[in-house]
Write an enzyme that holds these catalytic residues in place. Structure first.
Site, mmCIF file in Angstrom:
data_model
loop_
_atom_site.group_PDB
_atom_site.id
_atom_site.type_symbol
_atom_site.label_atom_id
_atom_site.label_comp_id
_atom_site.label_asym_id
_atom_site.label_seq_id
_atom_site.Cartn_x
_atom_site.Cartn_y
_atom_site.Cartn_z
ATOM 1 N N ASP A 298 -17.779 -31.077 28.497
ATOM 2 C CA ASP A 298 -17.031 -31.722 27.423
ATOM 3 C C ASP A 298 -18.043 -32.419 26.494
ATOM 4 O OD1 ASP A 298 -15.068 -32.666 25.753
ATOM 5 O OD2 ASP A 298 -13.756 -33.358 27.353
HETATM 6 C C1 NOJ Z 1 -13.519 -33.916 23.639
HETATM 7 C C2 NOJ Z 1 -12.235 -33.492 24.288
HETATM 8 O O1 NOJ Z 1 -12.101 -34.107 25.550
HETATM 9 C C3 NOJ Z 1 -12.114 -31.985 24.461
HETATM 10 O O2 NOJ Z 1 -10.833 -31.694 24.896
HETATM 11 C C4 NOJ Z 1 -12.443 -31.270 23.186
HETATM 12 O O3 NOJ Z 1 -12.325 -29.883 23.379
HETATM 13 C C5 NOJ Z 1 -13.833 -31.656 22.736
HETATM 14 N N1 NOJ Z 1 -13.905 -33.087 22.525
HETATM 15 C C6 NOJ Z 1 -14.257 -30.921 21.463
HETATM 16 O O4 NOJ Z 1 -13.549 -31.379 20.386
#
Ligand code: NOJ
Length: 752
Positions: A298
């Protein structure tokens, strides 16, 4: 078709997929290169190996790097420089056929090895045509609908150059304080599995190498939805049994549906953050499930290992994440900054790096990026907001609505009325109706409730007044709203949350209607005109006053681009609400976590009258239970039949009921099957959903609905943590919500 069939009958799944693909080919704009990559997997492996041999370490580490473009979708100057050096594996946020092609041309034409960039984006509930938020889509209990919306989202996203979506988010969430409950399918693993598989099938089709498809990403692996206190990013403390029975299944369903990638979660689980969790990443995902696709961290999650306190510095964090099997690093650059030293110091092996690069390159080949690296502007123009997409958005939004209350047939409203008041802070709000994670959705494309009602009733006087804001303390607009109500035959009040009150980093400590909205409704109520409340929100709300006093309540979540039209269709009876709650609505935040598939205690409330009640001050039951929802028509479910009185542990049994539309208009009922095991080697939930089917029936029409229960539905993790079907008595309940139904039972008998 049984609910179980949504993802277990491979053959039928194939034909459904085929028919949907065909239907989409007919209704969607044809893609410029409608062919999957013309290569077998052996050929792909060979190409990957030969590319790998020619790569420098720098180029390899570059393939493991995902960097951000600008929020508005533009490229950053650095992206071009890195692409030219062959050091940009993937990006997020950069979108649009023109922008992606500009950067792609540099990667393909000017880098030494001509490896294309993989453009990723959070296409969560639509790209430009926005569909209901995933929690709303789950409320439709319609996996085919979810497959349709994600297929359209893939069509639009790929036309804009995006070939990787960070969806579906398949986290089970039992805590409505957690803002990200809006992104998933709610509290139940069975419904979650059906939705996860459907969304993967929609995004990826039969082959994500088709240029109008995107590769999906099952996220967030895992137990992110169990954040303590509902506080985003917080620690999750979950037993292995609950992981395996509640949190893992939707991920497994996504995997079985062929999901190409996984995202490691932010949260700490049993002492290990998602990007270094050897149990979830190595033992389960790579080991037991044999997943060999890309795992992406993530956003900044590798770097955050330092704040978690499991890595001393960036170098240590990079080593641990790479060794744990996280192939690509999102946003932070620790693999690139430290990879060479880590290799030299033998903290990471060449094999580990090569395996990660191999997975990334294989994905790029599978996506056909080497053959079709560029999106096409003319195709993009013809695809985004295509009329067929808007039509689907309107229909699917209406299917997500849940009628929570409808006293004395308040709804639907007659189209003959002369005047109507449309009141409330969300009644004419084109941005919030799109929801919190709305891709490239734009407010100028969206239809508000006010616009939808005006279009529905061109001859009527529509008196609009905002009344108040969603948040804040001002009641200055109340007088105008009350006047509008007094001048009208019927009143609609649209209230709820702003879209930024759910989603990432958007937890709430209260589940009440924010600001002065309840008082606005009370002021309208006091006028005495017939009225209905339209809710727009991303989580369950504890709306006790409304549930007791308001004549009608329609839950519409955040319904997307065509939301206003879909709500107007429903309010005036052109669509009949058939959705059901995918999550329990509590009476008070103090009841949280509250979910339908809880365990019995040794002193179960409501069973033994002498048992103490869990709360002294409020009932222990929810305000609205899981699976609940009304319709403008009525249904009768009768004649529950089981195909056997007993089966062997490896056997299966069919349960069937008759469902009849006993009212005077066409409508949908979601027939739900729950099981309860009376005695087992470990405690079992009081009920578990194991089948569902949404059926459309004309007035007077009836149909027999069948559910197949086999080892997959009847098994669970026993005392030794083995998945097994134990002998014993199984109670069955089939009905229209988790709170009612016809009951029967059968025995599972040990073979002699
Ligand atoms: C953080 C989020 O937790 C995730 O779900 C997302 O895909 C990413 N950022 C990218 O935007």
């Amino acid at each position: 078709m049984t609910g179980e069939n949504h993802f277990s009958k491979n053959k039928r799944g194939f034909w459904t997929q085929w028919i949907l693909t065909l239907a989409c080919t007919v209704t969607c704009v044809a893609s410029p290169h409608a062919a999957p990559p013309n290569m077998s997997s052996a050929e792909i492996d060979q190409k990957v190996s030969s590319t790998l041999k020619r790569m420098t370490l720098e180029e390899k580490l570059g393939q493991l790097q995902q960097l951000c473009g600008a929020w508005d979708g533009d490229c950053l100057p650095e992206d071009f420089a890195l692409a030219r050096q062959g050091r940009l594996g993937s990006t997020i946020f950069i979108r649009g056929a023109k922008r992606t092609a500009e950067l792609q041309r540099v990667a393909v034409n000017e880098s030494r090895l001509h490896i294309p960039v993989l453009f990723a984006f959070d296409v969560i509930h639509g790209y430009r045509t926005i569909f209901p938020v995933p929690l709303g889509e789950a409320a439709s209990w319609d996996p085919r609908g979810a497959e349709r919306s994600t297929s359209i989202a893939a069509d639009e996203a790929s036309a804009a150059g995006i070939r990787w979506t960070f969806a579906p988010m398949v986290d089970i969430a039992r805590d409505p304080r957690w803002g990200r409950i809006v992104e998933g399918a709610g509290e139940d693993p069975f419904l979650g599995m059906a939705m996860a598989a459907a969304r993967v099938r929609g995004f990826q089709g039969t082959n994500y190498g088709l240029p109008d498809k995107v590769v999906a990403c099952a996220k967030h692996w895992v137990a992110y939805g169990a954040a303590e206190g509902g506080r985003d990013y917080n620690t999750a403390e979950v037993s292995e049994r609950t992981l395996r029975e509640i949190y893992f299944p939707p991920f497994k369903a996504a995997l079985d549906a062929g999901v190409g990638t996984f995202m490691s979660a932010f949260n700490d689980l049993d002492g290990l953050p998602g990007s270094v969790n050897s149990f979830t990443l190595s033992k389960v995902l790579r080991g037991e499930w044999h997943f060999d696709g890309v795992v992406v961290s993530d956003y900044n999650a590798v770097n955050e290992l330092i704040a978690h306190g499991v890595a001393a510095d960036g170098k240590d964090a990079a080593a641990q994440a790479l060794n744990a099997g996280v192939d690509m690093e999102m946003f932070s650059r620790l693999y690139n900054e430290n990879g060479a030293e880590l290799l030299k110091e033998k903290k990471v092996s060449r094999k580990t790096i090569d395996e990660a690069v191999r997975r990334v390159l294989r994905l790029k080949y599978q996506l056909g990026l080497f053959e079709h690296p560029y999106a096409d502007e003319a195709h993009e123009k013809a695809t985004l907001l295509n009329p067929a997409h808007l039509k689907a958005a309107r229909e699917l939004a209406a299917r997500s609505f849940v009628l929570l209350k409808n006293e004395r047939g308040t709804l639907p409203i007659s189209k003959d009325l002369k005047s109507i008041a449309v009141i409330g802070p969300l009644a004419d709000d084109p941005q919030n109706i799109l929801g919190p994670w709305c891709g490239d959705g734009r407010k100028e494309d969206s239809v508000t409730l006010l616009a939808g009602i005006r279009a529905k009733l061109p001859g009527a006087t529509v008196n609009y007044a905002k009344g108040c804001d969603v948040t804040g303390n001002s009641t200055e607009g109340f007088n105008e709203a009350e006047d509008a109500a007094r001048q009208s035959d019927f009143v609609i009040v649209a209230v709820g949350e702003t879209s930024s009150m759910s989603g990432e980093a958007a937890s709430r400590s209260s589940l009440d209607l924010p600001g002065r909205q309840l008082e606005l409704i009370q002021a309208i109520h006091a006028i005495g005109k017939p009225y209905a409340v339209v809710l727009m929100n991303g989580r369950p709300l504890s709306i006790n006053w409304l549930a007791t006093n308001s004549p009608a309540i329609l839950e519409t979540w955040f319904a997307g681009t065509q939301g206003g039209n879909a709500i107007a269709d429903t309010l005036f009876g052109d669509a009949n609400p058939g959705g059901k709650l995918p999550v329990t609505f509590p009476r008070s935040v103090g009841q949280v976590p509250i979910y339908y598939n809880h365990k019995n205690t040794g002193r179960p409330p409501g069973v033994d009258p002498k048992s103490p009640l869990p709360y002294l001050d409020i009932p222990w039951t929810p305000l609205y239970p899981f699976g609940y929802g009304l319709s403008y028509t009525s249904f009768a479910i009768s004649n529950l039949q089981l195909s056997a009185a007993h089966i062997r542990p490896d056997g299966s049994i069919t349960a069937s009921v008759e469902v009849k539309n006993t009212g005077d208009r066409a409508g949908d009922e979601v027939v739900q099957l729950y099981i309860h095991r009376l005695v087992a080697s470990v405690t079992r939930p009081v009920q578990e959903l194991k089948g569902f089917q949404r059926v459309s029936l004309q007035p007077g029409e009836s149909r027999r609905v069948e559910f197949l229960l086999g080892p997959r539905e009847l098994g669970f993790y026993d005392r030794a943590m083995r998945f097994a079907v134990e002998p014993g008595k199984i109670q069955i309940k089939v009905g229209a919500s988790s709170e009612d139904g016809l009951e029967s039972s059968f025995e599972i008998i040990k073979p002699r």
